[in-house]
Design an enzyme around this catalytic site. Structure first.
Site, PDB file in Angstrom:
ATOM      1  N   PRO A  61       0.785  -1.245   0.000  1.00 47.53           N
ATOM      2  CA  PRO A  61       0.000   0.000   0.000  1.00 47.53           C
ATOM      3  C   PRO A  61       0.813   1.288   0.000  1.00 47.53           C
ATOM      4  CG  PRO A  61       0.065  -0.924   2.198  1.00 47.53           C
ATOM      5  CD  PRO A  61       0.816  -1.885   1.317  1.00 47.53           C
ATOM      6  N   GLY A  62       2.149   1.183  -0.077  1.00 50.25           N
ATOM      7  CA  GLY A  62       2.880   2.378  -0.445  1.00 50.25           C
ATOM      8  C   GLY A  62       3.746   3.053   0.597  1.00 50.25           C
ATOM      9  N   GLY A  63       4.015   2.399   1.721  1.00 47.41           N
ATOM     10  CA  GLY A  63       4.890   3.023   2.723  1.00 47.41           C
ATOM     11  C   GLY A  63       6.219   3.453   2.115  1.00 47.41           C
ATOM     12  N   LYS A  64       6.794   2.564   1.304  1.00 49.37           N
ATOM     13  CA  LYS A  64       8.104   2.883   0.723  1.00 49.37           C
ATOM     14  C   LYS A  64       7.971   3.852  -0.447  1.00 49.37           C
ATOM     15  CE  LYS A  64       9.540  -1.496   2.506  1.00 49.37           C
ATOM     16  NZ  LYS A  64       8.160  -1.889   2.907  1.00 49.37           N
ATOM     17  N   ASP A  92      10.339  -4.825  -3.077  1.00 50.13           N
ATOM     18  CA  ASP A  92       9.917  -5.192  -1.716  1.00 50.13           C
ATOM     19  C   ASP A  92       9.017  -6.415  -1.886  1.00 50.13           C
ATOM     20  OD1 ASP A  92       9.488  -5.058   1.005  1.00 50.13           O
ATOM     21  OD2 ASP A  92       7.829  -3.649   0.826  1.00 50.13           O
ATOM     22  N   CYS A 142      10.273  -8.548   4.652  1.00 51.31           N
ATOM     23  CA  CYS A 142      10.054  -8.438   6.105  1.00 51.31           C
ATOM     24  C   CYS A 142      10.003  -9.851   6.684  1.00 51.31           C
ATOM     25  CB  CYS A 142       8.783  -7.654   6.409  1.00 51.31           C
ATOM     26  SG  CYS A 142       7.313  -8.316   5.614  1.00 51.31           S
ATOM     27  N   ASP A 173       2.280  -2.362  -8.904  1.00 53.01           N
ATOM     28  CA  ASP A 173       1.768  -3.468  -8.091  1.00 53.01           C
ATOM     29  C   ASP A 173       0.663  -4.136  -8.901  1.00 53.01           C
ATOM     30  OD1 ASP A 173       2.022  -4.046  -4.770  1.00 53.01           O
ATOM     31  OD2 ASP A 173       0.286  -4.943  -5.772  1.00 53.01           O
TER      32      ASP A 173
HETATM   33  C1  LIG Z   1       5.460  -6.738   0.908  1.00 54.82           C
HETATM   34  S1  LIG Z   1       4.071  -6.139   0.061  1.00 54.82           S
HETATM   35  C2  LIG Z   1       4.616  -4.537  -0.411  1.00 54.82           C
HETATM   36  C3  LIG Z   1       4.563  -3.497   0.667  1.00 54.82           C
HETATM   37  C4  LIG Z   1       4.896  -2.116   0.135  1.00 54.82           C
HETATM   38  N1  LIG Z   1       6.172  -2.074  -0.556  1.00 54.82           N
HETATM   39  C5  LIG Z   1       4.898  -1.066   1.210  1.00 54.82           C
HETATM   40  O1  LIG Z   1       5.958  -0.633   1.684  1.00 54.82           O
HETATM   41  O2  LIG Z   1       3.802  -0.615   1.601  1.00 54.82           O
HETATM   42  C6  LIG Z   1       4.185  -7.018  -1.447  1.00 54.82           C
HETATM   43  C7  LIG Z   1       3.319  -6.496  -2.577  1.00 54.82           C
HETATM   44  O3  LIG Z   1       3.683  -7.234  -3.746  1.00 54.82           O
HETATM   45  C8  LIG Z   1       2.556  -7.298  -4.595  1.00 54.82           C
HETATM   46  N2  LIG Z   1       2.839  -8.388  -5.542  1.00 54.82           N
HETATM   47  C9  LIG Z   1       2.981  -9.713  -5.275  1.00 54.82           C
HETATM   48  N3  LIG Z   1       3.318 -10.383  -6.396  1.00 54.82           N
HETATM   49  C10 LIG Z   1       3.400  -9.466  -7.390  1.00 54.82           C
HETATM   50  C11 LIG Z   1       3.699  -9.534  -8.773  1.00 54.82           C
HETATM   51  N4  LIG Z   1       3.995 -10.706  -9.360  1.00 54.82           N
HETATM   52  N5  LIG Z   1       3.684  -8.400  -9.488  1.00 54.82           N
HETATM   53  C12 LIG Z   1       3.354  -7.220  -8.915  1.00 54.82           C
HETATM   54  N6  LIG Z   1       3.067  -7.085  -7.603  1.00 54.82           N
HETATM   55  C13 LIG Z   1       3.084  -8.193  -6.851  1.00 54.82           C
HETATM   56  C14 LIG Z   1       1.413  -7.532  -3.643  1.00 54.82           C
HETATM   57  O4  LIG Z   1       0.194  -7.112  -4.236  1.00 54.82           O
HETATM   58  C15 LIG Z   1       1.825  -6.662  -2.447  1.00 54.82           C
HETATM   59  O5  LIG Z   1       1.213  -5.407  -2.526  1.00 54.82           O
END
Ligand SMILES: C[S@@+](CC[C@H](N)C(=O)[O-])C[C@H]1O[C@@H](n2cnc3c(N)ncnc32)[C@H](O)[C@@H]1O
EC number: 2.1.1.176
Length: 409
Positions: free
Chosen positions: A244-247, A304, A357, A262
């Site tokens: 959801p975009g913290g980074k 991430d 994480c 994403d």
């Molecule tokens: C660890 S979370 C990201 C958290 C985010 N970076 C933050 O800091 O808020 C992993 C994200 O990867 C996305 N995701 C998983 N597999 C993916 C793919 N093959 N292509 C694009 N996004 C993917 C998921 O929808 C999820 O939002």
């Protein structure tokens, strides 16, 4: 025939019934606690908070509670048996929330009315007459304990046992460091890094100054580390797996031109809301990392990656129940493929930051070692592992792994 209940007890039973539903969904269906708690709105706010507190404290202590229950009865209670669930909830209330015995019994037994009432009454009575552990005594599931002892040693495991029963502090990320320092001063927080403030006492976040104005967002200090690895002179930065975009917010706040990718529309909706609340800017793309082909390479790419999330056990203790060896292995296989895809979009001389994480080396160190073994065009510039116990006297940090790789010029 239903026995009449005093009003106070009846209301208390509804909170426990909701806690039971949450625990049941987490244990039986593998849901996260957040999704299992959907639908609590029907309760009074006080009961909602109580139901969440009971379910949360139970999940923090599950292995410990199960050992107590198994030591108090010869009957074999399956993991998802209602009697075990109700006993877990009652014991957690006594140990962590100091609920008096009579209230525990009065609110537990109606949950097993028409079922294993006598068994629950008997086991609960035996346990309440005995000595129960202190609130700060924690335990990890056996499989996790073995895995982490092999990977990180006993000190980290002991720190994890302490951490799982402590409520973590609230970490906030700010758009600017000046705003962070001013906020820390006004609210009695501590800044442990650029643009960061830690508040040690739990407060409702929407009541904190600057929320509506979007001056900050919630982000554990550990999860701010990967974006800090992006070189300051990287002009165009892709945040792959962004929602959801913290980074994304961090990268945009640091002044980079930010592109967020994403595949989840619903999670991207939260990213859009976060951008609009904070007034920060990023281009948003819906797409799969495995099928993405940018028109031109980026100065830096942050991946991430989705992972077992075992590093977040302080906020989400249920992750430790779900993270089996099979799930971790599947996750690692996907991470290797995502990293290879992302590596193609970095310009010569540019940076590729990989983050998870997770407290599993197979999702962190091993992904990077395998990648470097196959790719002579990349070198490791820096690598950071956060283990349980780090900064413990300041409130601790989530488990995390991040590495920055540089592509040959
Ligand atoms: C660890 S979370 C990201 C958290 C985010 N970076 C933050 O800091 O808020 C992993 C994200 O990867 C996305 N995701 C998983 N597999 C993916 C793919 N093959 N292509 C694009 N996004 C993917 C998921 O929808 C999820 O939002």
């Amino acid at each position: 025939m239903n026995r009449p209940q005093p009003r106070g007890t009846q209301a208390g039973v509804e909170a426990r019934r909701s806690a039971l539903r949450i625990l049941d969904r987490v244990v039986r269906s593998g849901q996260t606690m957040d999704s299992a708690a959907q639908g609590l709105q029907k309760l009074e706010p006080g009961d909602q908070a109580l139901a969440l507190a009971i379910a949360g404290e139970t999940l923090r202590r599950l292995p410990l509670l199960d050992r107590l229950i198994d030591g108090a009865t010869r009957q074999v209670l399956p993991d998802d048996a209602k009697a075990r669930m109700v006993l877990r909830l009652a014991l957690a209330q006594r140990i962590a929330l100091k609920v008096p015995d009579h209230a525990l019994v009065a609110t537990a037994l109606p949950l097993v009315e028409g079922g294993p009432r006598r068994l629950v009454h008997g086991v609960l009575g035996t346990l309440l007459r005995g000595t129960l552990p202190d609130a700060d005594e924690g335990a990890l599931p056996d499989a996790v304990e073995q895995r982490w002892t092999a990977a990180w040693g006993t000190e980290a495991v002991e720190a994890a046992r302490r951490a799982i029963v402590r409520r973590p502090p609230l970490d906030l990320s700010f758009r600017t460091h000046e705003e962070a320092l001013a906020f820390a001063e006004a609210e009695g927080g501590t800044s442990l890094a650029e643009r960061h403030v830690r508040l040690s006492d739990a407060r409702p976040v929407t009541g904190l100054p600057g929320f509506a104005e979007g001056r900050w967002w919630i982000q554990d200090l550990s999860s701010t580390l990967p974006a800090r690895m992006i070189p300051a002179d990287a002009a165009r930065v892709l945040d792959a797996c962004a929602a959801p975009g913290g980074k994304t917010l961090q990268i945009a706040a640091a002044g980079h031109r930010t592109i967020a990718l994403d595949r989840s529309e619903s999670r991207l909706a939260r990213l859009r809301a976060n951008l609009s609340r904070t007034g920060l800017e990023a281009e948003i793309m819906t797409g799969d990392v495995l099928g993405y082909a940018p028109a031109e390479p980026f100065d830096a790419v942050l991946l991430d990656a989705p992972c077992s999330a075992t590093g977040t056990f302080r906020r989400h203790p249920e992750v430790l129940l779900r993270a089996s060896g099979r799930i971790i292995a599947e996750s690692a296989e996907l991470q290797g493929r995502l990293l290879t895809a992302a590596a193609a979009w970095v310009r010569p001389g540019g940076s590729l930051v990989y983050a998870v994480c997770s407290l599993e080396p197979s999702e962190g160190e091993e992904i990077i070692a395998n990648f470097l073994a196959q790719r002579s065009d990349y070198t490791l510039a820096e690598q950071r592992r956060v283990l349980p116990g780090e900064a413990e006297d300041q409130g601790g940090m989530d488990g995390f792994f991040a590495a920055r790789l540089v592509k040959a010029a």
